[in-house]
Design an enzyme around this catalytic site. Structure first.
Site: not given
Length: 332
Positions: A92, A187, A273, A308
């Site tokens: 992202y 992600s 996460d 993450h």
């Protein structure tokens, strides 16, 4: 940050009901049909990556609405044979960066296409090169809230369409074994790779790590971190827009794409996460392939003390070994 989502034994059983729109398949069939083109590639030009053992090309292909989308194509220098391929989707806010940045797949012997994220590339990394000319609908500044009130205007309708077109683009490039092409990402890239697995029936494999867009409604209840926080911030201002936003997001829910996937899949998730809560990945994993009448090969690796970043290089090593086995068996 201590574990904040479900404990691992509960995650291993986590298979929530889905708020899936009745026209989910029709929506995506019409969207992808409009993007079909007999010549997916616009151009591929050699790019100087400063390396001797990997060759790169600056690729432009047709994506959503025929828009030009940029990518880096890399492969082992001088490899004479057809190579299996990996299409990678970036995280992202990141663009494709520079051609020497992501070398794992090319060094492992694959033809590697790294897709640029349209309208992104300004949050971290080394930039992107693909604008999003359709980003005028109401919504916030972040990609996940652009066009949030209508599924036809939503940023991810365009980005996911680009990703499906990227598979066709890699298959059209020279030196690629079109029957052995995998999708990979972490992600946002993991969520996009999962969407591709649900939309491209002859994909060879999917590598899905810490996926965004999975278990979206639950994630909004759990975290204000990352992209989900942008949705919450938008709805905090636009009170009463929840129903429209939830409807739009139901068309990009990763578990819905997972239900339609047929390719073998490899998942990874960090149990701490807070950006992409692990329950979303497990929800997609447990529903993977359920509408296909098959039981696709799949495995999931959980890292209890990681966030993450998940398993990081340890997980990549697992991916390399797994994908080698999958694609070698496909070649027989």
């Amino acid at each position: 940050m201590p574990a904040f989502d479900l404990p691992l034994d509960a995650l291993r059983r986590h298979r929530p009901e889905l708020d899936e729109p009745a026209d989910f398949d029709a929506f995506w069939a019409a969207t992808l049909h409009a993007a079909e083109h007999p010549e997916p590639l616009i151009r591929a030009r050699p790019a100087d990556n400063g390396l001797r053992l990997v060759e790169s090309w600056d690729v432009t292909f047709r994506g959503f609405a025929g828009d030009p989308v940029h990518a880096w194509y890399s492969r082992p220098a001088g490899a004479p044979q057809l190579l299996p391929g990996v299409v990678e989707f970036a995280g992202y806010g990141r663009g494709r960066g520079l051609p020497h940045e992501r070398l794992t797949w090319a060094n492992a012997g694959y033809a590697h296409l790294l897709m640029d994220n349209r309208g992104q590339g300004d949050q971290y990394g080394n930039g992107g090169a693909t604008p999003d000319p359709h980003a005028q609908a109401p919504g916030g500044p972040g990609p996940i809230v652009r066009g949030l009130l209508d599924p036809y205007d939503h940023h991810y309708r365009r980005l996911i369409t680009d990703a499906v077109c990227a598979v066709a683009a890699l298959r059209a490039l020279p030196g690629v074994d079109r029957d052995r092409v995998a999708a990979a990402g972490n992600s946002q890239g993991g969520g996009v790779a999962l969407a591709v697995a649900g939309l491209v029936p002859d994909l060879a494999a999917a590598l899905v790590t810490a996926p965004l867009l999975c278990g979206i409604r639950r994630a909004l209840d759990l975290t204000d971190a990352g992209p989900y926080g942008e949705i919450a911030a938008y709805l905090a201002v636009h009170r009463g827009a929840e129903s429209a936003a939830y409807r739009t997001l139901s068309y990009v829910e990763g578990a819905s794409f997972a239900r339609r996937a047929q390719a073998p899949a490899h998942f990874g998730v960090g149990l701490r996460d807070t950006v992409c809560p692990p329950s979303g990945a497990f929800a997609a994993y447990h529903r993977y392939g359920e509408l296909t009448g098959q039981d696709p090969e799949r495995e999931i690796h959980a890292y209890p003390f990681n966030g993450h970043e998940g398993g990081d290089a340890v997980h990549v090593r697992r991916q390399l070994a797994w994908l080698r086995g999958i694609l070698e068996s496909a070649a027989v």
